[in-house]
Design an enzyme around this catalytic site. Structure first.
Site, PDB file in Angstrom:
ATOM      1  N   LYS A  55     -26.553 -39.077 -11.136  1.00 51.37           N
ATOM      2  CA  LYS A  55     -25.946 -37.506 -10.690  1.00 51.37           C
ATOM      3  C   LYS A  55     -24.595 -37.584  -9.893  1.00 51.37           C
ATOM      4  O   LYS A  55     -24.192 -36.588  -9.681  1.00 51.37           O
ATOM      5  CB  LYS A  55     -26.998 -36.455 -10.212  1.00 51.37           C
ATOM      6  CG  LYS A  55     -28.276 -36.218 -11.090  1.00 51.37           C
ATOM      7  CD  LYS A  55     -27.596 -35.241 -11.610  1.00 51.37           C
ATOM      8  CE  LYS A  55     -28.134 -34.265 -12.723  1.00 51.37           C
ATOM      9  NZ  LYS A  55     -27.568 -32.612 -13.458  1.00 51.37           N
ATOM     10  N   SER A 308     -31.574 -42.723 -16.691  1.00 49.79           N
ATOM     11  CA  SER A 308     -30.877 -42.030 -15.958  1.00 49.79           C
ATOM     12  C   SER A 308     -31.166 -42.066 -14.362  1.00 49.79           C
ATOM     13  O   SER A 308     -30.794 -41.324 -14.019  1.00 49.79           O
ATOM     14  CB  SER A 308     -30.689 -40.494 -16.590  1.00 49.79           C
ATOM     15  OG  SER A 308     -32.158 -40.013 -16.442  1.00 49.79           O
TER      16      SER A 308
END
Length: 515
Positions: A55, A308
């Site tokens: 992110k 992720s």
């Protein structure tokens, strides 16, 4: 495909200054997964970023692109985790103040991680949606800049640097890349950049089956709001795909598949076995997708899965361990009726064969038969559970497979053996409610009223939501009032009165029809 949009995203990704804060993460071989799945599996290790998630790429790309004067007064974001840390780290790097609005349900470990990065925190509401509304209003009132977690072209390009790195790290284009989908920022950017460089590579989006907002949007032809989303994979628990990310995903993502909680837990376990790293549920979606499609690919095919993120609460691991074997097809849950006589248990276990027993629950309830709840290890072949059930059926046992029954897995296996002493009209419901200090008291306060609570089981695994199974004594003439009461609570509920796991282990004998 829209080549111009793909090239535009690629150019933006190639010039995005994400490496001021981000790492070029390794693309790691997964030999054990490869051997088992029959293709060459590789893991893109975004869980190794400074904030343990991809992110920060998009957050920094956007914030670094803004004029200094625009962000001098500060930036604002709404997030329950990874985006919050990305904005906080980017703000510290750029020397600007950051305010992060987080739901009150956010686990303390994530709040503390954002605090350590120097951001101010406001705890508002019980969901991301409420926090986001407040954050946008706060940004407007204070003149600060709102940093969207996914629905922005520059954020999308920043996340696209993951795809650029994958292409650079391989000698030839991969057969397919599996990417998790929440709001769609990573899938949009990665897909656009990879299609610009390797149009033949298949991009496969992976969503939780109870939060499949991209699949819903593709069916409708536009972003659509899901009425409810599951909360296990909290990093991708998004009710509506972004409008801009949907434009990208519709153009560049070749297909979307969904996986369930058990498959995600199995993938977390498999990633740990491969890397000794523990990823969060959303971080394991891509590997769960690879495993779901095992058999579609050839041994020479290179499959890339994006790990992720790894921001998982330690106390959630119990739930992951509990469900991983079921997700991998290595455990089965059975309900069986056996004679209530000495030696019946031994005979039943012999009929199961040489399987390791993981669980065996029983409580005396009646003289004409005993209900047992059995967990057993299986080899993982598709028909092994069926063979065991056939063998038990042939021996005269009544057996049900509860391996895919959510009520059985989440509640009943922990409370087998409690039946009312006499027939009663009981309505059974599962509930989810935001988890925070005082939440259970608030929940019980809402449920308190003229209907007696006859059964109650509460579970929480360090997630943002608590789970409750509750039984109510509802007279037939009050069914309509009770239905109105349920709707007025504001909680998500599921009626389980007819669930076979309930009927087998918790309902009174000859229970009358219920609401």
């Amino acid at each position: 495909m829209n080549p111009a949009l793909a090239q535009s995203c690629l150019r933006a990704a190639l010039t995005a200054p994400v490496y001021d804060v981000a790492e070029r993460t390794p693309l790691q071989d997964a030999p054990q997964l490869s051997a088992r799945l029959g293709a060459k599996v590789m893991l893109k290790r975004e869980d190794l970023q400074p904030i343990f998630s991809f992110k920060l790429r998009g957050a920094y790309a956007l914030m670094a692109s803004l004029p200094v004067a625009d962000i001098a007064t500060g930036v604002v974001a709404a997030s329950a985790g990874n985006h919050a840390q990305g904005v906080a780290l980017a703000a510290r790097q750029l020397g600007v103040p950051a305010t992060i609005v987080m739901p009150r349900t956010t686990p303390r470990i994530k709040v503390e991680a954002v605090e350590r990065l120097g951001a101010d925190i406001q705890l508002v509401g019980d969901s991301y949606d409420v926090s986001c509304v407040h954050a946008k209003a706060f940004a407007t009132d204070t003149g600060k800049v709102f940093i969207h977690p996914f629905d922005d072209d520059t954020v999308i390009a920043g996340q696209g640097t993951v795809g650029v790195e994958i292409v650079q790290q391989l000698r030839a284009p991969p057969r397919a890349i599996f990417v998790p989908v929440g709001g769609g920022g990573l899938a949009a950017g990665l897909a656009a950049c990879v299609k610009a460089l390797c149009p033949e590579t298949e991009i496969i989006g992976v969503e939780p089956e109870d939060a499949a907002c991209l699949a819903a949007a593709l069916r409708e032809g536009r972003p659509t709001t899901l009425p409810h989303v599951g909360i296990f994979a909290d990093g991708t628990a998004v009710r509506e795909i972004g409008k801009r990310t949907f434009d990208y995903c519709r153009e560049f993502v070749d297909r979307v598949i969904t996986v369930d909680t058990d498959q995600i837990c199995a993938a977390i376990r498999d990633i740990f076995v491969e890397t000794r790293a523990v990823v969060e549920p959303s971080g394991a979606l891509a590997v769960a997708g690879v495993e779901a499609l095992a058999g579609e690919f050839a041994p020479e095919d290179v499959l890339v899965a994006i790990n992720s993120g790894a921001n998982i609460n330690f106390d959630r691991l119990a739930h992951v361990v509990e469900r991983a074997e079921l997700g991998a097809g290595r455990e089965a849950l059975l309900a069986a009726t056996i004679p209530e006589r000495p030696g019946a248990f031994l005979d039943f276990i012999r009929r199961l064969g040489y399987h390791a027993i993981t669980e065996f629950n029983y409580r005396y309830a009646a003289q004409n038969g005993a209900q047992v709840f059995v967990g057993m290890r299986i080899a993982g072949t598709p028909d092994e559970t069926d063979r065991v059930i056939d063998r038990l059926d042939d021996a005269g046992y009544a057996v049900q497979d509860l391996s895919h029954n959510e009520l059985a897995k989440l509640h009943v296996r922990h409370m087998v053996g409690g039946r009312p002493p006499q027939p009663t009209r009981e309505a059974l419901y599962r509930f989810e409610f935001p988890e925070r200090p005082g939440a259970l008291l608030d929940f019980l306060t809402v449920l308190a009223g003229r209907w007696n609570i006859s059964l109650f089981h509460y579970r929480n695994h360090g997630s943002a939501y608590g789970r409750v199974l509750a039984g109510f004594m509802v007279p037939e003439e009050e069914d309509a009032d009770f239905a109105s009461f349920l709707d007025a609570t504001g909680y998500h509920w599921t009626c389980e009165s007819e669930n076979p796991a309930y009927q087998a282990f918790l309902a009174a004998a000859e229970t009358p029809a219920t609401a």
